[in-house]
Scaffold this motif. Structure first.
Motif, PDB file in Angstrom:
ATOM      1  N   LYS A   1      52.366  49.221  35.975  1.00 57.64           N
ATOM      2  CA  LYS A   1      53.717  48.706  35.725  1.00 57.64           C
ATOM      3  C   LYS A   1      54.786  49.780  35.998  1.00 57.64           C
ATOM      4  O   LYS A   1      55.883  49.461  36.454  1.00 57.64           O
ATOM      5  CB  LYS A   1      53.818  48.151  34.303  1.00 57.64           C
TER       6      LYS A   1
ATOM      7  N   TYR B   1      47.110  49.681  33.082  1.00 60.31           N
ATOM      8  CA  TYR B   1      48.233  48.734  32.976  1.00 60.31           C
ATOM      9  C   TYR B   1      49.560  49.486  33.024  1.00 60.31           C
ATOM     10  O   TYR B   1      50.471  49.126  33.783  1.00 60.31           O
ATOM     11  CB  TYR B   1      48.116  47.930  31.678  1.00 60.31           C
TER      12      TYR B   1
ATOM     13  N   ASN C   1      45.148  34.277  45.585  1.00 68.33           N
ATOM     14  CA  ASN C   1      44.740  35.476  44.849  1.00 68.33           C
ATOM     15  C   ASN C   1      45.601  36.599  45.424  1.00 68.33           C
ATOM     16  O   ASN C   1      45.490  36.928  46.614  1.00 68.33           O
ATOM     17  CB  ASN C   1      43.254  35.747  45.092  1.00 68.33           C
TER      18      ASN C   1
ATOM     19  N   THR D   1      52.227  33.966  25.571  1.00 69.37           N
ATOM     20  CA  THR D   1      51.581  33.377  26.766  1.00 69.37           C
ATOM     21  C   THR D   1      50.067  33.476  26.616  1.00 69.37           C
ATOM     22  O   THR D   1      49.560  34.002  25.627  1.00 69.37           O
ATOM     23  CB  THR D   1      51.980  34.138  28.049  1.00 69.37           C
TER      24      THR D   1
ATOM     25  N   ASN E   1      55.110  37.844  39.767  1.00 68.68           N
ATOM     26  CA  ASN E   1      54.904  37.713  38.318  1.00 68.68           C
ATOM     27  C   ASN E   1      53.435  37.831  37.907  1.00 68.68           C
ATOM     28  O   ASN E   1      53.149  38.290  36.805  1.00 68.68           O
ATOM     29  CB  ASN E   1      55.491  36.359  37.870  1.00 68.68           C
TER      30      ASN E   1
ATOM     31  N   ASP F   1      49.043  30.696  42.447  1.00 74.05           N
ATOM     32  CA  ASP F   1      48.214  31.170  41.332  1.00 74.05           C
ATOM     33  C   ASP F   1      46.756  31.075  41.781  1.00 74.05           C
ATOM     34  O   ASP F   1      46.411  30.284  42.662  1.00 74.05           O
ATOM     35  CB  ASP F   1      48.435  30.290  40.085  1.00 74.05           C
TER      36      ASP F   1
ATOM     37  N   MET G   1      54.899  32.965  31.689  1.00 74.83           N
ATOM     38  CA  MET G   1      56.246  33.214  32.221  1.00 74.83           C
ATOM     39  C   MET G   1      56.434  32.657  33.626  1.00 74.83           C
ATOM     40  O   MET G   1      57.510  32.166  33.968  1.00 74.83           O
ATOM     41  CB  MET G   1      56.534  34.720  32.217  1.00 74.83           C
TER      42      MET G   1
ATOM     43  N   SER H   1      50.809  29.518  34.514  1.00 72.19           N
ATOM     44  CA  SER H   1      50.788  29.760  33.067  1.00 72.19           C
ATOM     45  C   SER H   1      51.978  30.629  32.657  1.00 72.19           C
ATOM     46  O   SER H   1      52.616  31.264  33.500  1.00 72.19           O
ATOM     47  CB  SER H   1      49.468  30.478  32.731  1.00 72.19           C
TER      48      SER H   1
ATOM     49  N   VAL I   1      55.356  38.547  24.703  1.00 73.89           N
ATOM     50  CA  VAL I   1      55.775  37.172  24.983  1.00 73.89           C
ATOM     51  C   VAL I   1      54.583  36.248  24.731  1.00 73.89           C
ATOM     52  O   VAL I   1      53.433  36.592  25.061  1.00 73.89           O
ATOM     53  CB  VAL I   1      56.289  37.023  26.435  1.00 73.89           C
TER      54      VAL I   1
HETATM   55  N1  LIG Z   1      52.888  38.157  27.746  1.00 74.57           N
HETATM   56  C1  LIG Z   1      53.319  39.374  27.524  1.00 74.57           C
HETATM   57  O1  LIG Z   1      53.404  39.796  26.351  1.00 74.57           O
HETATM   58  C2  LIG Z   1      53.792  40.238  28.675  1.00 74.57           C
HETATM   59  C3  LIG Z   1      54.628  41.323  28.372  1.00 74.57           C
HETATM   60  C4  LIG Z   1      55.117  42.109  29.415  1.00 74.57           C
HETATM   61  C5  LIG Z   1      54.796  41.806  30.720  1.00 74.57           C
HETATM   62  N2  LIG Z   1      53.967  40.751  30.993  1.00 74.57           N
HETATM   63  C6  LIG Z   1      53.701  40.458  32.401  1.00 74.57           C
HETATM   64  O2  LIG Z   1      54.159  39.169  32.708  1.00 74.57           O
HETATM   65  C7  LIG Z   1      53.429  38.642  33.809  1.00 74.57           C
HETATM   66  C8  LIG Z   1      53.007  37.213  33.503  1.00 74.57           C
HETATM   67  O3  LIG Z   1      52.082  37.228  32.431  1.00 74.57           O
HETATM   68  P1  LIG Z   1      51.976  36.098  31.319  1.00 74.57           P
HETATM   69  O4  LIG Z   1      52.117  36.781  30.018  1.00 74.57           O
HETATM   70  O5  LIG Z   1      52.822  34.942  31.645  1.00 74.57           O
HETATM   71  O6  LIG Z   1      50.406  35.778  31.462  1.00 74.57           O
HETATM   72  P2  LIG Z   1      49.534  34.472  31.673  1.00 74.57           P
HETATM   73  O7  LIG Z   1      48.133  34.957  31.555  1.00 74.57           O
HETATM   74  O8  LIG Z   1      49.985  33.367  30.783  1.00 74.57           O
HETATM   75  O9  LIG Z   1      49.844  34.067  33.185  1.00 74.57           O
HETATM   76  C9  LIG Z   1      49.463  34.865  34.263  1.00 74.57           C
HETATM   77  C10 LIG Z   1      49.094  33.989  35.452  1.00 74.57           C
HETATM   78  O10 LIG Z   1      48.732  34.861  36.543  1.00 74.57           O
HETATM   79  C11 LIG Z   1      47.605  34.294  37.184  1.00 74.57           C
HETATM   80  N3  LIG Z   1      46.850  35.320  37.906  1.00 74.57           N
HETATM   81  C12 LIG Z   1      46.055  36.280  37.379  1.00 74.57           C
HETATM   82  N4  LIG Z   1      45.491  37.000  38.344  1.00 74.57           N
HETATM   83  C13 LIG Z   1      45.933  36.490  39.522  1.00 74.57           C
HETATM   84  C14 LIG Z   1      45.689  36.811  40.874  1.00 74.57           C
HETATM   85  N5  LIG Z   1      44.845  37.783  41.224  1.00 74.57           N
HETATM   86  N6  LIG Z   1      46.333  36.099  41.830  1.00 74.57           N
HETATM   87  C15 LIG Z   1      47.161  35.089  41.484  1.00 74.57           C
HETATM   88  N7  LIG Z   1      47.411  34.732  40.225  1.00 74.57           N
HETATM   89  C16 LIG Z   1      46.803  35.425  39.244  1.00 74.57           C
HETATM   90  C17 LIG Z   1      46.792  33.650  36.064  1.00 74.57           C
HETATM   91  O11 LIG Z   1      45.879  32.673  36.573  1.00 74.57           O
HETATM   92  C18 LIG Z   1      47.878  33.075  35.178  1.00 74.57           C
HETATM   93  O12 LIG Z   1      48.173  31.737  35.521  1.00 74.57           O
HETATM   94  C19 LIG Z   1      52.279  39.625  34.053  1.00 74.57           C
HETATM   95  O13 LIG Z   1      52.585  40.434  35.162  1.00 74.57           O
HETATM   96  C20 LIG Z   1      52.238  40.442  32.776  1.00 74.57           C
HETATM   97  O14 LIG Z   1      51.732  41.740  32.986  1.00 74.57           O
HETATM   98  C21 LIG Z   1      53.446  39.978  29.989  1.00 74.57           C
END
Ligand SMILES: NC(=O)c1ccc[n+]([C@@H]2O[C@H](COP(=O)([O-])OP(=O)(O)OC[C@H]3O[C@@H](n4cnc5c(N)ncnc54)[C@H](O)[C@@H]3O)[C@@H](O)[C@H]2O)c1
Length: 253
Positions: free
Chosen positions: A161, A157, A63, A193, A90, A37, A18, A16, A191
């Motif tokens: 981070k 969180y 996981n 997502t 990620n 994932d 990023m 999913s 972002v």
């Molecule tokens: N979206 C934002 O605004 C944002 C901003 C800053 C940082 N981030 C970071 O970016 C990264 C990606 O997030 P995203 O926004 O694309 O989110 P998302 O929820 O779209 O995707 C995250 C993916 O990680 C997987 N996941 C969750 N727990 C897991 C685990 N224990 N083992 C394996 N996979 C697992 C989920 O199934 C999902 O497919 C994260 O680390 C998040 O903290 C997101």
């Protein structure tokens, strides 16, 4: 010319957001990808899309809190593709902006396990392979502006981070000096997502703290993938231990 030709890349959380955008871009740039994932159904759809477009992708249910899953992920890259050149840590989750008085032990432990201990264990396993390779390797940690500032998430969180940013610098300063493994982080702002769907019961106090610094503009996953490509490729050969903010200027003011 493809920027990641003949490179093997693992991307966690590739089902999913990023992670998916990073995996797709890396494959288009010639990388042999291992997609990891916890959501296998989503992951297989991403892998199929990459393969249909002529790219290389293997989906592995992982996981990141399970060491055996991490070992399987690393072994898949090495056994199927022969090398491990790029690891993108990620996968990550949010914490409903719970303040330190509100966060319970279970939530704290879960956030730290996925957002920080997972990347640590994956990096430990990857470095053992990378440091033996002639061309070393690259690790990219997807942190957050929550890894640099105090209000872009809850206590767990933000702590996770900030920890990930610290881990990034430590890896860079130790392994990078030997010229073998570069490690950098990305600090995205908001972002578009699926992570926002997990903000189900935001803490009033935590959310107010976020609103006090104002809402940022929202970026697209592909805009973060472009930063990841720069960090994965030789274009960033002298960049090591850095945290690149990609937040549309949210934290600039
Ligand atoms: N979206 C934002 O605004 C944002 C901003 C800053 C940082 N981030 C970071 O970016 C990264 C990606 O997030 P995203 O926004 O694309 O989110 P998302 O929820 O779209 O995707 C995250 C993916 O990680 C997987 N996941 C969750 N727990 C897991 C685990 N224990 N083992 C394996 N996979 C697992 C989920 O199934 C999902 O497919 C994260 O680390 C998040 O903290 C997101």
């Amino acid at each position: 010319m493809q920027k990641l030709a003949n490179k093997t890349a693992i991307v966690t959380g590739a089902g999913s957001g990023m992670g998916k955008a990073i995996a797709e871009l890396f494959a288009r740039e010639g990388a042999r990808t291992v997609l990891a994932d916890i959501n296998l159904e989503a992951l297989e759809a991403v892998a199929a899309q990459i393969q249909q477009a002529g790219g290389k992708a293997i989906a592995v249910k992982v996981n990141v809190t399970e060491e055996t899953d991490i070992e399987k992920m690393i072994a898949t890259a090495v056994e199927r593709y022969g090398t491990l050149d790029i690891l993108v840590n990620n996968a990550g989750i949010m914490d409903n902006f719970k303040t330190v008085a509100e966060v319970n032990d279970a939530l704290w432990d879960r956030i730290l396990a996925i957002n920080l201990t997972g990347p640590f264990k994956a990096s430990r396993a990857a470095i053992k392979i990378m440091e033996k390779q002639e061309n070393g390797g690259v690790i990219i940690n997807n942190a957050s502006v929550g890894g640099l500032f105090g209000t872009r998430g809850g206590a767990a969180y933000v702590a996770s981070k900030h920890g990930l940013v610290g881990l990034t610098k430590n890896i860079a300063a130790t392994y990078g000096r030997m010229g073998k493994v570069r490690c950098n982080a990305i600090a995205p702002g908001g972002v578009n997502t699926n992570i926002t769907k997990t903000i189900t019961e935001p803490s009033e106090m935590g959310y107010k703290a976020l609103m006090n610094v104002g809402e940022g503009v929202i970026g697209e996953p592909e805009e973060i993938a472009a930063v990841a490509l720069f960090l994965a490729s030789d274009d960033s050969s002298f960049v090591n231990g850095d945290v690149i903010k990609a937040d549309g200027g949210w934290t600039a003011g």
